[in-house]
Design a protein around this motif. Sequence first.
Motif, mmCIF file in Angstrom:
data_model
loop_
_atom_site.group_PDB
_atom_site.id
_atom_site.type_symbol
_atom_site.label_atom_id
_atom_site.label_comp_id
_atom_site.label_asym_id
_atom_site.label_seq_id
_atom_site.Cartn_x
_atom_site.Cartn_y
_atom_site.Cartn_z
ATOM 1 N N ASP A 114 0.810 -1.220 0.000
ATOM 2 C CA ASP A 114 0.000 0.000 0.000
ATOM 3 C C ASP A 114 0.846 1.275 0.000
ATOM 4 O OD1 ASP A 114 -2.382 -1.560 0.138
ATOM 5 O OD2 ASP A 114 -2.110 -1.757 2.306
ATOM 6 N N GLY A 115 1.979 1.204 -0.689
ATOM 7 C CA GLY A 115 2.831 2.391 -0.801
ATOM 8 C C GLY A 115 3.454 2.811 0.515
ATOM 9 N N LYS A 116 3.871 1.816 1.326
ATOM 10 C CA LYS A 116 4.332 2.133 2.681
ATOM 11 C C LYS A 116 5.535 3.073 2.702
ATOM 12 C CE LYS A 116 7.376 -1.890 3.382
ATOM 13 N NZ LYS A 116 7.622 -3.076 4.233
ATOM 14 N N TYR A 117 6.454 2.928 1.758
ATOM 15 C CA TYR A 117 7.631 3.794 1.780
ATOM 16 C C TYR A 117 7.290 5.229 1.387
ATOM 17 C CZ TYR A 117 10.674 -0.211 2.558
ATOM 18 O OH TYR A 117 11.288 -1.304 3.114
ATOM 19 N N VAL A 118 6.313 5.387 0.528
ATOM 20 C CA VAL A 118 5.864 6.736 0.179
ATOM 21 C C VAL A 118 5.231 7.395 1.407
ATOM 22 C CG1 VAL A 118 4.347 8.117 -1.287
ATOM 23 C CG2 VAL A 118 5.499 6.094 -2.233
ATOM 24 N N LEU A 119 4.355 6.671 2.087
ATOM 25 C CA LEU A 119 3.674 7.231 3.259
ATOM 26 C C LEU A 119 4.648 7.532 4.392
ATOM 27 C CD1 LEU A 119 0.929 8.056 4.330
ATOM 28 C CD2 LEU A 119 0.623 5.727 5.192
ATOM 29 N N ARG A 120 5.675 6.678 4.533
ATOM 30 C CA ARG A 120 6.662 6.920 5.597
ATOM 31 C C ARG A 120 7.492 8.172 5.340
ATOM 32 N NH1 ARG A 120 8.815 0.679 6.689
ATOM 33 N NH2 ARG A 120 6.831 -0.076 7.573
ATOM 34 N N SER A 121 7.548 8.607 4.083
ATOM 35 C CA SER A 121 8.235 9.869 3.795
ATOM 36 C C SER A 121 7.628 10.994 4.620
ATOM 37 C CB SER A 121 8.116 10.218 2.302
ATOM 38 O OG SER A 121 8.858 9.327 1.514
ATOM 39 N N LEU A 122 6.312 10.918 4.834
ATOM 40 C CA LEU A 122 5.623 11.919 5.643
ATOM 41 C C LEU A 122 5.575 11.518 7.109
ATOM 42 C CD1 LEU A 122 3.876 14.526 5.771
ATOM 43 C CD2 LEU A 122 1.876 13.033 5.542
ATOM 44 N N GLU A 123 5.117 10.310 7.387
ATOM 45 C CA GLU A 123 4.802 9.944 8.759
ATOM 46 C C GLU A 123 6.021 9.688 9.637
ATOM 47 O OE1 GLU A 123 1.951 6.766 8.584
ATOM 48 O OE2 GLU A 123 0.307 8.157 8.128
ATOM 49 N N ARG A 124 7.150 9.317 9.027
ATOM 50 C CA ARG A 124 8.362 9.070 9.818
ATOM 51 C C ARG A 124 9.447 10.123 9.610
ATOM 52 N NH1 ARG A 124 9.562 2.506 9.939
ATOM 53 N NH2 ARG A 124 7.488 1.895 10.715
ATOM 54 N N TYR A 125 9.467 10.749 8.446
ATOM 55 C CA TYR A 125 10.592 11.628 8.111
ATOM 56 C C TYR A 125 10.159 13.020 7.665
ATOM 57 C CZ TYR A 125 12.929 7.097 8.118
ATOM 58 O OH TYR A 125 13.402 5.853 8.477
ATOM 59 N N ALA A 126 8.976 13.453 8.062
ATOM 60 C CA ALA A 126 8.400 14.706 7.556
ATOM 61 C C ALA A 126 9.379 15.873 7.558
ATOM 62 C CB ALA A 126 7.149 15.070 8.354
ATOM 63 N N GLY A 127 9.994 16.146 8.681
ATOM 64 C CA GLY A 127 10.852 17.311 8.800
ATOM 65 C C GLY A 127 12.289 17.087 8.385
ATOM 66 N N GLU A 128 12.633 15.857 8.007
ATOM 67 C CA GLU A 128 14.008 15.553 7.603
ATOM 68 C C GLU A 128 14.306 16.156 6.238
ATOM 69 O OE1 GLU A 128 16.336 13.889 9.289
ATOM 70 O OE2 GLU A 128 15.052 13.417 11.029
ATOM 71 N N ARG A 129 15.476 16.750 6.110
ATOM 72 C CA ARG A 129 15.886 17.272 4.807
ATOM 73 C C ARG A 129 16.155 16.107 3.863
ATOM 74 N NH1 ARG A 129 16.804 22.640 4.892
ATOM 75 N NH2 ARG A 129 17.891 22.568 2.899
ATOM 76 N N LEU A 130 15.977 16.339 2.569
ATOM 77 C CA LEU A 130 16.227 15.292 1.596
ATOM 78 C C LEU A 130 17.669 14.823 1.722
ATOM 79 C CD1 LEU A 130 14.490 16.843 -1.547
ATOM 80 C CD2 LEU A 130 13.578 15.102 -0.006
ATOM 81 N N ALA A 195 15.163 4.692 0.935
ATOM 82 C CA ALA A 195 14.134 3.892 0.268
ATOM 83 C C ALA A 195 12.854 4.706 0.096
ATOM 84 C CB ALA A 195 13.855 2.622 1.069
ATOM 85 N N CYS A 196 12.522 5.506 1.109
ATOM 86 C CA CYS A 196 11.330 6.351 1.036
ATOM 87 C C CYS A 196 11.492 7.407 -0.051
ATOM 88 C CB CYS A 196 11.075 7.023 2.379
ATOM 89 S SG CYS A 196 10.562 5.894 3.703
ATOM 90 N N ARG A 197 12.668 8.002 -0.102
ATOM 91 C CA ARG A 197 12.894 9.027 -1.123
ATOM 92 C C ARG A 197 12.810 8.416 -2.523
ATOM 93 N NH1 ARG A 197 18.088 13.108 -2.112
ATOM 94 N NH2 ARG A 197 16.971 14.470 -3.560
#
Length: 255
Positions: A114-130, A195-197
């Motif tokens: 269900d696109g877990k790595y895409v969603l984790r870009s927000l839910e786990r790493y929201a404020g992290e710089r690329l 992986a999320c990026r």
Amino acid sequence: MEEFERRQDERDERRHAEGNKAQAVEFISKYYTDRGLIPLCAVAAMHNALFHYSRKMYWEFCCLVPEVQNLVLKFSDIDLQVRKENDLFVRCIAAVEAALRDRFPEDEPVLYDDGKYVLRSLERYAGERLPAPRVDLLPECLDSSFLPPDSCTLEYDYLIRKVLSEAFESRDASFTPISHLINEYQFESSSEIDACRFATTVAFYAATYGSGNEVNDKDYGCPGGFDDERIETMEDLFLLAIFQIYTRLLLPNEG
């Protein structure tokens, strides 16, 4: 008495409309230098208005009532509206998966679970710089005989753009661009944030090139390409990907 009540209602409506306009103008003025990100504010509100976004602009937009949010979009000449979108993320992931599966049926998926790595870009790493791009990801760019030196910018998404654009343009169903990119970007052995990026960037470009070249008279904006606004964090990247999928694959197919 009825005439008095009618005039009173009209006066209240004018005051309400003027108040909404003032709030919309205030928001645009406050974030004028980042106004190119206003479409991502709309996506943030439709995805999850209760999420505490790290960029203040996003969560302040989510705190506005829908009437004011849509005035912000209208005054910014953006053909988007904030509206109730049930399961927006789920629908977006399904749309990208369908676009990739239909064009490259022999390829492997990157948006699984269900696109877990895409969603984790927000839910786990929201404020992290690329994360900084690794030089070894772009061997072609280092070969001056392949590309002019001034075109070697070592952009993270260079190879993703190149492979997906050529694959979609080829019309060859036997291509496996995702498998190739998974190998080149060392997806399976990378850190979770990398992986999320990767998954989120692939989703963005799959929507970009998989939507075709149909003429569309709508102006949804171009976040990150308007002026000096930057796509800096994983949160920005997530919202940009959902924006691209929503405007390229979902909205055009609505009646």
